[in-house]
Design an enzyme around this catalytic site. Structure first.
Site, short mmCIF file in Angstrom:
data_model
loop_
_atom_site.label_atom_id
_atom_site.label_comp_id
_atom_site.label_asym_id
_atom_site.label_seq_id
_atom_site.Cartn_x
_atom_site.Cartn_y
_atom_site.Cartn_z
N THR A 33 0.91 -1.22 -0.02
CA THR A 33 0.09 0.01 -0.13
C THR A 33 0.79 1.19 0.01
O THR A 33 0.69 2.18 0.93
CB THR A 33 -0.95 -0.06 1.19
OG1 THR A 33 -0.16 0.08 2.34
CG2 THR A 33 -1.80 -1.32 1.22
N GLY A 34 1.99 1.13 -0.92
CA GLY A 34 2.85 2.35 -0.91
C GLY A 34 2.50 3.68 -0.52
O GLY A 34 3.30 4.04 0.81
N THR A 35 1.39 4.41 -0.59
CA THR A 35 0.53 5.18 -0.14
C THR A 35 1.01 6.54 0.44
O THR A 35 2.23 6.77 0.88
CB THR A 35 -0.09 4.22 1.20
OG1 THR A 35 -1.21 4.63 1.32
CG2 THR A 35 0.63 4.37 2.49
N THR A 36 -0.11 7.30 1.03
CA THR A 36 0.01 8.39 1.92
C THR A 36 -1.33 8.35 2.56
O THR A 36 -2.38 8.09 2.28
CB THR A 36 -0.11 9.70 0.85
OG1 THR A 36 0.79 9.76 -0.12
CG2 THR A 36 0.07 10.90 1.67
N LYS A 67 -8.12 2.15 2.57
CA LYS A 67 -6.89 2.19 3.68
C LYS A 67 -7.32 2.69 4.89
O LYS A 67 -6.48 2.66 5.71
CB LYS A 67 -5.63 2.65 3.03
CG LYS A 67 -5.43 2.29 1.63
CD LYS A 67 -4.06 3.06 1.47
CE LYS A 67 -3.68 2.67 -0.21
NZ LYS A 67 -2.57 3.30 -0.64
#
Length: 239
Positions: A33-36, A67
């Site tokens: 979930t590489g994500t921010t 998420k």
């Protein structure tokens, strides 16, 4: 000298030669979930937000991942890192917190939920790739935000950011945040920060999911592509 490609933890190394060497990297990578992710405390509650992109190597496995994971009625967590690891930890904490609430016959504290995340992430710190933000509301402390980064440390903050896209917005959130922000201001602040990160970070993207948690309950909303804040890039006039 031929370079040896090393895949993500928990997967076999990618071969340096042969037919498998030219296979797409997403065949050898775990789902991430590489994500921010982000959470902000306001007077009476908290606001959480996250992008929705899930990647497997350079391949976008899911464009609309959620998420923002509910842990209890008024406690949520934002997940970043390995999708499998963070989902497993969130499920385990949800299970434990549910029993804890039944034993006490009252809603659990946000601090209790954060402590359970901290304990699990610290105990298995060598095996997990999980960075988690826990936020929610309880009758004792009101709105609270806790950050549990990789390694298992726990710290309470007025706001927290995490994930691969967070490195692009530290300056923005430090300059923009102020005490006493309203729920609406926190929602806009979170949406702007996530939009800025999504513009720069290749592992963040998709839609923006927001949640506002207060005593009355949880309010959730989704900002689609045409609703995400846009920031123009200044260009020099032609000579």
């Amino acid at each position: 000298m031929a370079a040896t490609l090393v895949a993500a933890r928990g997967t076999r190394p990618a071969p340096a030669w042969g037919p498998e060497a030219i296979a797409p990297d997403w065949e050898n990578r775990e789902v991430s979930t590489g994500t921010t992710i982000m959470a902000v405390q306001f007077d009476g509650g908290v606001v959480l937000g996250a992008d929705s992109r899930t990647t497997t190597g350079s391949y976008i496995a899911n464009r609309v991942t959620d998420k923002l994971t509910p842990i209890h009625d008024r406690i949520f967590c934002c997940r970043s890192g390995s999708a499998a690891d963070t989902q497993a930890v969130a499920d385990a904490v949800t299970y434990q917190l549910g029993f804890h609430s039944i034993e006490l016959n009252e809603p659990p504290l946000v601090h209790t939920a954060a402590s359970l995340f901290k304990e699990m992430c610290y105990r298995y710190r060598e095996d997990l790739m999980a960075g988690i933000i826990i936020a929610g509301w309880d009758p004792q402390e009101g709105g609270q935000v806790y950050s549990v980064p990789m390694g298992g440390m726990m710290v309470r903050q007025p706001f927290a950011i995490g994930g691969s896209g967070s490195s692009y917005i530290y300056g923005y959130v430090d300059a923009t945040y102020r005490e006493g922000m309203t729920k609406e201001e926190c929602l806009q602040f979170t949406a702007n920060a996530l939009a800025l990160a999504m513009e720069r970070d290749g592992s963040s993207g998709g839609v923006i999911r927001l949640a506002a948690i207060a005593e009355p309950g949880v309010e959730r909303q989704v900002l689609l592509g045409d609703q995400i804040p846009k920031f123009t890039i200044a260009t020099l006039p032609p000579l």
